[in-house]
Design a protein around this motif. Structure first.
Motif, PDB file in Angstrom:
ATOM      1  N   GLU A 133       1.162 -15.345 -19.516  1.00 15.80           N
ATOM      2  CA  GLU A 133       2.062 -14.056 -19.936  1.00 15.80           C
ATOM      3  C   GLU A 133       3.410 -14.278 -19.064  1.00 15.80           C
ATOM      4  N   PRO A 134       4.432 -14.055 -19.745  1.00 17.00           N
ATOM      5  CA  PRO A 134       5.671 -14.066 -19.107  1.00 17.00           C
ATOM      6  C   PRO A 134       6.031 -12.868 -18.035  1.00 17.00           C
ATOM      7  N   LEU A 135       6.615 -13.067 -17.051  1.00 13.61           N
ATOM      8  CA  LEU A 135       6.938 -11.370 -16.166  1.00 13.61           C
ATOM      9  C   LEU A 135       7.822 -10.899 -17.209  1.00 13.61           C
ATOM     10  N   ASP A 136       7.351  -9.420 -16.839  1.00 17.43           N
ATOM     11  CA  ASP A 136       8.255  -8.650 -17.522  1.00 17.43           C
ATOM     12  C   ASP A 136       8.685  -7.580 -16.208  1.00 17.43           C
ATOM     13  N   LEU A 137      10.111  -7.685 -16.411  1.00 19.62           N
ATOM     14  CA  LEU A 137      10.552  -6.874 -15.168  1.00 19.62           C
ATOM     15  C   LEU A 137      10.475  -5.385 -15.400  1.00 19.62           C
ATOM     16  N   VAL A 138      10.413  -4.953 -16.610  1.00 18.72           N
ATOM     17  CA  VAL A 138      10.401  -3.611 -16.922  1.00 18.72           C
ATOM     18  C   VAL A 138       8.886  -3.141 -16.643  1.00 18.72           C
ATOM     19  N   LYS A 139       7.946  -4.007 -16.980  1.00 19.95           N
ATOM     20  CA  LYS A 139       6.512  -3.751 -16.605  1.00 19.95           C
ATOM     21  C   LYS A 139       6.258  -4.015 -15.240  1.00 19.95           C
ATOM     22  N   ALA A 140       6.752  -4.632 -14.457  1.00 18.05           N
ATOM     23  CA  ALA A 140       6.658  -5.049 -13.071  1.00 18.05           C
ATOM     24  C   ALA A 140       7.089  -3.499 -12.308  1.00 18.05           C
ATOM     25  N   GLY A 141       8.279  -3.167 -12.804  1.00 15.40           N
ATOM     26  CA  GLY A 141       8.507  -1.659 -12.189  1.00 15.40           C
ATOM     27  C   GLY A 141       9.662  -2.085 -10.797  1.00 15.40           C
ATOM     28  N   ASN A 142       9.373  -1.014 -10.160  1.00 19.11           N
ATOM     29  CA  ASN A 142      10.009  -1.189  -8.902  1.00 19.11           C
ATOM     30  C   ASN A 142       9.576  -2.167  -7.919  1.00 19.11           C
ATOM     31  N   LEU A 143      10.465  -2.789  -7.315  1.00 15.80           N
ATOM     32  CA  LEU A 143      10.202  -3.876  -6.160  1.00 15.80           C
ATOM     33  C   LEU A 143      10.408  -3.391  -4.784  1.00 15.80           C
ATOM     34  N   THR A 144       9.749  -3.247  -3.866  1.00 17.55           N
ATOM     35  CA  THR A 144       9.951  -2.588  -2.614  1.00 17.55           C
ATOM     36  C   THR A 144       9.745  -3.595  -1.582  1.00 17.55           C
ATOM     37  N   PHE A 145      10.203  -3.266  -0.374  1.00 19.16           N
ATOM     38  CA  PHE A 145      10.115  -4.152   0.740  1.00 19.16           C
ATOM     39  C   PHE A 145      10.189  -3.207   2.160  1.00 19.16           C
ATOM     40  N   ARG A 146       9.312  -3.743   3.051  1.00 21.21           N
ATOM     41  CA  ARG A 146       9.605  -3.210   4.338  1.00 21.21           C
ATOM     42  C   ARG A 146       9.000  -4.062   5.283  1.00 21.21           C
ATOM     43  N   GLU A 147       9.503  -3.761   6.681  1.00 22.06           N
ATOM     44  CA  GLU A 147       9.058  -4.531   7.553  1.00 22.06           C
ATOM     45  C   GLU A 147       7.727  -4.490   8.167  1.00 22.06           C
ATOM     46  N   PRO A 148       7.068  -5.520   8.550  1.00 17.85           N
ATOM     47  CA  PRO A 148       5.465  -5.466   9.013  1.00 17.85           C
ATOM     48  C   PRO A 148       5.371  -4.653  10.198  1.00 17.85           C
ATOM     49  N   ASP A 149       4.246  -3.999  10.286  1.00 21.03           N
ATOM     50  CA  ASP A 149       4.028  -3.283  11.630  1.00 21.03           C
ATOM     51  C   ASP A 149       3.432  -4.242  12.600  1.00 21.03           C
ATOM     52  N   ARG A 150       4.161  -4.715  13.513  1.00 17.59           N
ATOM     53  CA  ARG A 150       3.725  -5.767  14.511  1.00 17.59           C
ATOM     54  C   ARG A 150       2.707  -5.001  15.330  1.00 17.59           C
ATOM     55  N   ALA A 151       2.521  -3.892  15.598  1.00 12.33           N
ATOM     56  CA  ALA A 151       1.364  -3.547  16.322  1.00 12.33           C
ATOM     57  C   ALA A 151       0.174  -3.443  15.424  1.00 12.33           C
ATOM     58  N   LYS A 152       0.166  -3.204  14.279  1.00 16.64           N
ATOM     59  CA  LYS A 152      -0.813  -3.417  13.378  1.00 16.64           C
ATOM     60  C   LYS A 152      -1.314  -4.693  12.971  1.00 16.64           C
ATOM     61  N   TYR A 153      -0.394  -5.695  13.085  1.00 20.18           N
ATOM     62  CA  TYR A 153      -0.714  -6.957  12.654  1.00 20.18           C
ATOM     63  C   TYR A 153      -0.596  -8.025  13.827  1.00 20.18           C
ATOM     64  N   PRO A 154      -1.376  -7.946  14.894  1.00 25.10           N
ATOM     65  CA  PRO A 154      -1.019  -8.778  16.216  1.00 25.10           C
ATOM     66  C   PRO A 154      -1.295 -10.229  15.747  1.00 25.10           C
ATOM     67  N   CYS A 155      -1.801 -10.674  14.879  1.00 26.46           N
ATOM     68  CA  CYS A 155      -2.260 -12.124  14.428  1.00 26.46           C
ATOM     69  C   CYS A 155      -0.552 -12.619  14.020  1.00 26.46           C
ATOM     70  N   MET A 156       0.190 -11.981  13.574  1.00 26.22           N
ATOM     71  CA  MET A 156       1.377 -12.468  13.094  1.00 26.22           C
ATOM     72  C   MET A 156       2.222 -12.826  14.330  1.00 26.22           C
ATOM     73  N   GLU A 157       2.142 -12.023  15.405  1.00 26.11           N
ATOM     74  CA  GLU A 157       2.982 -12.580  16.797  1.00 26.11           C
ATOM     75  C   GLU A 157       2.131 -13.600  17.331  1.00 26.11           C
ATOM     76  N   LEU A 158       0.714 -13.915  17.319  1.00 23.07           N
ATOM     77  CA  LEU A 158       0.311 -14.851  17.832  1.00 23.07           C
ATOM     78  C   LEU A 158       0.458 -16.078  17.146  1.00 23.07           C
TER      79      LEU A 158
END
Length: 401
Positions: free
Chosen positions: A292-317
């Motif tokens: 199945e090819p990617l359908d941008l209309v079907k995919a809809g909104n693409l959103t982004f946010r910064e990871p919560d460093r307090a919630k994900y301490p493994c990332m900083e490790l």
């Protein structure tokens, strides 16, 4: 060799796991493009026997010797059965270096993939790298071996494949920054204060991807993304300050690069591990698929946010271990593997994973060993696993009475 006129011989390590089964699905879709030379698997003998019947490899290994009679009985009626090996990593390494396979897909989970990958490289095989832990723990050894033997190390996971695809045609000095996208895992919308009570089954409910248990837990802790930062450093040569992580819940953009003029390039597609696997097997060609090819209309909104460093301490490790260099990434990787195994066995709670990893990394004394040998890496891997078990025994927050 041109894939359109000849089958490419390949070997698959971890054939019954998520990576292995999806690679074999590619072979099923393109039998004129690929031929299976060898398979290596663990305890799922029923599935391995089915794979042997369907793909007729020349050599097979099971890492569990006690499963050998079961496998032999399951394929006893085959007129031309494959050579079967046992012996753990030794047997898997023999499959990795065997025969005329041009590319070896490394789908074994964890640091167990390190020695078989080295065996394949030393035998002159190209590597479709789906086992990030091999490069994270063994990067100081793997990269010189790749250069020495003149083989290709092609990323087969979605994020690094996306970066690799975006780099096609970019001048050698054109890369400025890497942006790794993360789904956020099973708990991306859960408040941090509720993580102390989540269960193993909660953590295994990934919102976007179908993956093995270990990598799914790594996604929930965001250690998976931290490990990918280290892998990106080794694969693409950027400093850690130039490798960023962004939460992208839809998992449509698989990663991005920023070039010197600040233009950004991205690779998009549905969350389907077959796409990066196919590209690693067929590079530099592009093979037509009926997926199945990617359908941008079907995919809809693409959103982004910064990871919560307090919630994900493994990332900083992971960032800290990568910047320390030397043996520290191997310690981090082994400690994470062992801690995740304890969580899956319900011996520690979810927050115990980063706590134990942090304590083990703090205990490790690197002694300025920034150019470790393979023996050094294997020894610190062993030490870190033992240190995790020692640490777990001292903790009072085990969730098992």
């Amino acid at each position: 060799m041109t894939l359109s006129t000849k089958q490419k011989p390949i070997t698959i390590l971890g054939s019954t796991g998520s990576i292995g089964t999806q690679t074999l699905d590619i072979v099923t879709h393109h039998p004129d493009k690929f031929r299976v030379v060898g398979l290596a698997a663990g305890r799922n003998i029923t599935l391995l026997a089915e794979q042997i019947r369907k793909f007729q490899p020349e050599i097979v290994a099971t890492s569990h010797e006690d499963k050998l009679p079961e496998l032999q009985n399951a394929i006893a009626d085959l007129p031309n059965p494959p050579k079967i090996l046992v012996g753990g990593a030794v047997g898997v390494a023999e499959v990795a270096r065997y025969g005329d396979a041009e590319t070896v897909v490394t789908g074994i989970v964890g640091c167990a993939g390190l020695l078989p990958t080295i065996a394949a490289i030393e035998a002159g095989k190209d590597i479709a790298l789906a086992n990030k832990e091999t490069l994270i723990a063994g990067g100081p050894v793997i990269l010189p071996l790749v250069a020495k033997h003149g083989v290709k190390l092609l990323p087969a996971d979605s994020e690094h494949s996306a970066i690799f695809q975006c780099l096609q045609g970019v001048p050698e000095d054109g890369l400025r920054r890497i942006i790794l996208t993360a789904s956020g895992g099973a708990f991306r919308d859960l408040p941090a204060e509720q993580l102390a009570t989540v269960t193993v089954q909660d953590a295994l409910k990934h919102p976007n991807w179908s993956m093995g248990q270990k990598i799914t837990i790594d996604s929930a802790t965001l250690m998976n993304k931290g490990l990918e930062v280290i892998e990106a450093h080794y694969l693409f040569g950027l400093d850690y300050e130039a490798i960023d992580i962004v939460i992208h819940p839809q998992s449509i953009i698989h990663s991005l690069i920023e070039v010197q003029d600040t233009s950004m390039l991205a690779q998009l597609g549905w969350p389907d591990m077959r796409l990066p696997l196919l590209y690693a097997l067929s590079w530099p060609e592009r093979i037509y698929t009926d997926w199945e090819p990617l359908d941008l209309v079907k995919a809809g909104n693409l959103t982004f946010r910064e990871p919560d460093r307090a919630k994900y301490p493994c990332m900083e490790l992971a960032y800290a271990a990568g910047k320390a260099g030397g043996l520290m990434p191997a310690v981090l990787n082994a400690a994470n593997e062992q801690a995740v195994a304890l969580f899956l066995a319900e011996k520690i709670d979810f927050l115990g994973i980063p706590r134990i990893i942090a304590q083990v990394c703090d205990r490790f004394s690197q002694e300025n060993n920034l150019n470790p040998s393979l023996e050094d890496i294997l020894e610190c891997d062993r030490w870190a696993r033992e240190a995790v078990l020692e640490t777990e025994k001292k903790l009072s927050y085990s969730i098992v009475p």
